[in-house]
Design an enzyme around this catalytic site. Structure first.
Site, PDB file in Angstrom:
ATOM      1  CE  LYS A  41      -3.959  -0.326   2.540  1.00 35.54           C
ATOM      2  NZ  LYS A  41      -4.655  -0.261   3.842  1.00 35.54           N
ATOM      3  CD  GLU A 158     -14.122   8.667  10.102  1.00 38.01           C
ATOM      4  OE1 GLU A 158     -14.657   9.374   9.225  1.00 38.01           O
ATOM      5  OE2 GLU A 158     -14.427   7.482  10.323  1.00 38.01           O
ATOM      6  CG  ASN A 218     -21.684   6.058  11.831  1.00 41.25           C
ATOM      7  OD1 ASN A 218     -21.918   7.113  11.266  1.00 41.25           O
ATOM      8  ND2 ASN A 218     -20.578   5.366  11.608  1.00 41.25           N
ATOM      9  CG  LEU A 260     -37.039   9.924   5.612  1.00 41.25           C
ATOM     10  CD1 LEU A 260     -36.751   9.341   6.984  1.00 41.25           C
ATOM     11  CD2 LEU A 260     -37.854  11.207   5.758  1.00 41.25           C
ATOM     12  CB  CYS A 270     -19.185   3.067   8.596  1.00 40.07           C
ATOM     13  SG  CYS A 270     -17.594   3.458   7.855  1.00 40.07           S
TER      14      CYS A 270
HETATM   15  C1  UGA Z   1     -21.115   6.610   7.167  1.00 39.52           C
HETATM   16  C2  UGA Z   1     -21.571   7.951   7.753  1.00 39.52           C
HETATM   17  O1  UGA Z   1     -22.519   8.559   6.894  1.00 39.52           O
HETATM   18  C3  UGA Z   1     -20.374   8.890   7.955  1.00 39.52           C
HETATM   19  O2  UGA Z   1     -20.791  10.100   8.574  1.00 39.52           O
HETATM   20  C4  UGA Z   1     -19.359   8.183   8.823  1.00 39.52           C
HETATM   21  O3  UGA Z   1     -18.212   8.998   9.054  1.00 39.52           O
HETATM   22  C5  UGA Z   1     -18.933   6.896   8.159  1.00 39.52           C
HETATM   23  O4  UGA Z   1     -20.080   6.051   7.986  1.00 39.52           O
HETATM   24  C6  UGA Z   1     -17.923   6.232   9.057  1.00 39.52           C
HETATM   25  O5  UGA Z   1     -18.307   5.749  10.121  1.00 39.52           O
HETATM   26  O6  UGA Z   1     -16.723   6.290   8.764  1.00 39.52           O
HETATM   27  P1  UGA Z   1     -20.524   5.755   4.699  1.00 39.52           P
HETATM   28  O7  UGA Z   1     -20.399   4.395   5.291  1.00 39.52           O
HETATM   29  O8  UGA Z   1     -19.485   6.257   3.758  1.00 39.52           O
HETATM   30  O9  UGA Z   1     -20.607   6.859   5.860  1.00 39.52           O
HETATM   31  O10 UGA Z   1     -21.882   5.745   3.904  1.00 39.52           O
HETATM   32  P2  UGA Z   1     -23.271   6.510   3.948  1.00 39.52           P
HETATM   33  O11 UGA Z   1     -23.279   7.567   2.929  1.00 39.52           O
HETATM   34  O12 UGA Z   1     -23.603   6.882   5.336  1.00 39.52           O
HETATM   35  O13 UGA Z   1     -24.250   5.342   3.470  1.00 39.52           O
HETATM   36  C7  UGA Z   1     -24.381   4.152   4.252  1.00 39.52           C
HETATM   37  C8  UGA Z   1     -25.373   3.205   3.644  1.00 39.52           C
HETATM   38  O14 UGA Z   1     -26.696   3.696   3.844  1.00 39.52           O
HETATM   39  C9  UGA Z   1     -25.233   2.961   2.147  1.00 39.52           C
HETATM   40  O15 UGA Z   1     -25.338   1.566   1.902  1.00 39.52           O
HETATM   41  C10 UGA Z   1     -26.405   3.709   1.541  1.00 39.52           C
HETATM   42  O16 UGA Z   1     -26.846   3.126   0.350  1.00 39.52           O
HETATM   43  C11 UGA Z   1     -27.433   3.578   2.643  1.00 39.52           C
HETATM   44  N1  UGA Z   1     -28.470   4.646   2.638  1.00 39.52           N
HETATM   45  C12 UGA Z   1     -28.133   5.940   2.843  1.00 39.52           C
HETATM   46  C13 UGA Z   1     -29.792   4.308   2.466  1.00 39.52           C
HETATM   47  O17 UGA Z   1     -30.138   3.108   2.293  1.00 39.52           O
HETATM   48  N2  UGA Z   1     -30.740   5.284   2.483  1.00 39.52           N
HETATM   49  C14 UGA Z   1     -30.437   6.573   2.675  1.00 39.52           C
HETATM   50  O18 UGA Z   1     -31.348   7.423   2.685  1.00 39.52           O
HETATM   51  C15 UGA Z   1     -29.100   6.926   2.855  1.00 39.52           C
END
Ligand code: UGA
Length: 443
Positions: A41, A158, A218, A260, A270
């Protein structure tokens, strides 16, 4: 340039979080040394290649390397010599069936750095850890470092979203720091002085609160997604439309429309593991009932996967054996190549295990998907994936799929049947082209 900008920082761990943090800090003008125990990496990063898909990151790594402000190493001695501020950005994956977090990388980062800390140093954790971890690590650091109590530890979680990591690092919506040490606070304020000057909230708390802020955030996001997905379950049997329901709810600004979005639910590295680790920690702390609702949040989320499979089965009229199924999407969300706990791949693998020939296409995650699920077929285009399909499942809402032309795809499939697992398409438009369109939470 202000004095703070001459600060030298080491970033331990160069995964999504660490590589993004390191490159953004170099972009902000700091001298940064990224450290990882994975030689391959580090070699990639040294040559300007980013080992994962993160929009906007590669140019920052390239300009950091070119300016000389960003370098990479595998040596803890070098990191300790180079910097007085060290950021721990290693992963905390799910350990096993218990759901607890695996802290071995965090522990090892402290254990390997500490013996080299001969002068006063600040170590700040950014990884997501169970509440109580930082206090234990602070004691461990002081005990192992030649600098003793002058090696101080704070925790600053973060909140980066994959796909928006650069933006979320350079312009976070808040900075949280757990510490009672003025020296730790001074170092972290210096790191983010521009952001603080711009008015981004900087909250100083104790270690435990800072750790909890992250997992609580989260857990809340996961709960919000599962809430609307529970409404989708009800809507399906009650004859309602969850998309209209979500829209109507969103105008109440106490509720809001973000997170939502009903559909196949959450996955990734995460939300799923964080809610499980949070429940495991609550159990250890003797407050298991306080978080028992998260078990339901997890269960609702898993049921959406089963429901998507059911709808596809109904569409093809019974069993999957011998049928051809096209799956659009493998990443856990669009603009990512991350397939950890990907709902799309989980559904694809289950349908394949039920006897269908499943062909998957994803704009970024194909290589990783192929490695994890060699039993599935892969196509290198959307057109290739849907060719002769009996049913198409849209499971990750990449723009390419949202914008697909139903007429064009209709000419390629065996039968015009689609399951929109992300409520990403316009049903009227697709039905007008003769598709049988089904989605979660809608009639
Ligand atoms: C998430 C959090 O949003 C971040 O704030 C956090 O820092 C991060 O985890 C972490 O712990 O490091 P991430 O895992 O990148 O970020 O993804 P998200 O954008 O939160 O989406 C998570 C999941 O929820 C995805 O599978 C997405 O498709 C789903 N989702 C999201 C839904 O099914 N519906 C929604 O309305 C929004």
């Amino acid at each position: 340039m202000v004095e703070a900008d001459r600060m030298r920082v080491s970033v331990i761990g160069t995964g999504y979080l660490g590589a993004t943090t390191a490159a953004c800090l170099a972009e902000l003008g700091f001298e940064v040394l990224g450290l990882d125990v994975d030689e391959a990496k580090i070699e990639m990063l040294r040559s300007g290649r980013v080992p994962f898909f993160e929009p906007g990151l590669a140019p920052l790594v390239a300009s950091g390397l070119e300016s000389g402000r960003l370098r990479f190493t595998t040596s803890f001695a070098e990191a300790a010599e180079f910097a007085d501020l060290h950021l721990i950005c290693v992963g905390t994956p799910q350990k096993d069936e218990s759901g607890a977090a695996d802290l071995s990388y965090v522990n090892s980062a402290v254990d390997r750095l500490a013996p080299h800390l001969t002068r006063p140093s600040v170590v700040v954790g950014r990884s997501t850890v169970p509440v109580g971890t930082a206090a234990t690590l602070a004691a461990r650091l002081a005990a192992l470092a030649p600098a003793g109590a002058e090696a101080e530890l704070g925790w600053s979680p973060e909140f980066l979203r994959e796909g928006f990591g650069v933006e979320d690092t350079l312009r976070p919506n808040r900075i949280v720091l757990g510490t009672d040490s003025p020296r730790v606070e001074k170092a972290v304020r210096a790191l983010w002085h521009r952001q603080v000057d711009e008015g981004i909230p900087f909250l100083v708390t104790d270690l435990q609160t800072a750790e909890l802020v992250k997992v609580a955030a989260n857990a809340f996001l996961a709960t919000k997604i599962s809430f609307i997905n529970a409404m989708a379950e009800v809507s399906e049997v009650a004859g309602a439309d969850v998309i209209q329901l979500a829209e109507a709810l969103s105008f109440d600004d106490r509720i809001g429309g973000k997170f939502l979005g009903p559909g196949l639910g959450f996955g990734g590295g995460c939300l799923p593991k964080d809610i499980r680790a949070f429940m495991a920690r609550a159990d250890e702390l003797g407050v298991e009932p306080a978080l028992s609702f998260l078990r339901e949040v997890d269960a609702i989320n898993q049921r959406r996967r089963a429901r998507t499979i059911d709808i596809a089965r109904q569409l093809i009229g019974g069993g999957f054996a011998g049928s051809r199924v096209a799956v659009l999407g493998a990443a856990f969300k669009p603009n990512s190549d991350d397939i950890r706990d990907s709902p799309a791949l989980d559904v694809a693998a289950t349908i394949a295990s039920l006897g269908a020939q499943v062909t998957v296409y994803d704009p970024a995650a194909l290589e990783r998907a192929r490695e994890a699920h060699p039993e599935l077929n892969y196509a290198d285009s959307m057109r290739g994936a849907v060719a002769d399909a009996d049913v198409v499942l849209l499971l990750t809402e990449w723009a390419e799929f949202r914008e697909a032309d139903p007429e064009e795809l209709g000419g390629l499939v065996a039968r015009r049947r689609i399951v929109d697992g992300r409520n990403a398409l316009d049903p009227t438009f697709w039905r007008a082209s003769g598709w049988t369109y089904r989605a979660l939470g809608r009639q």
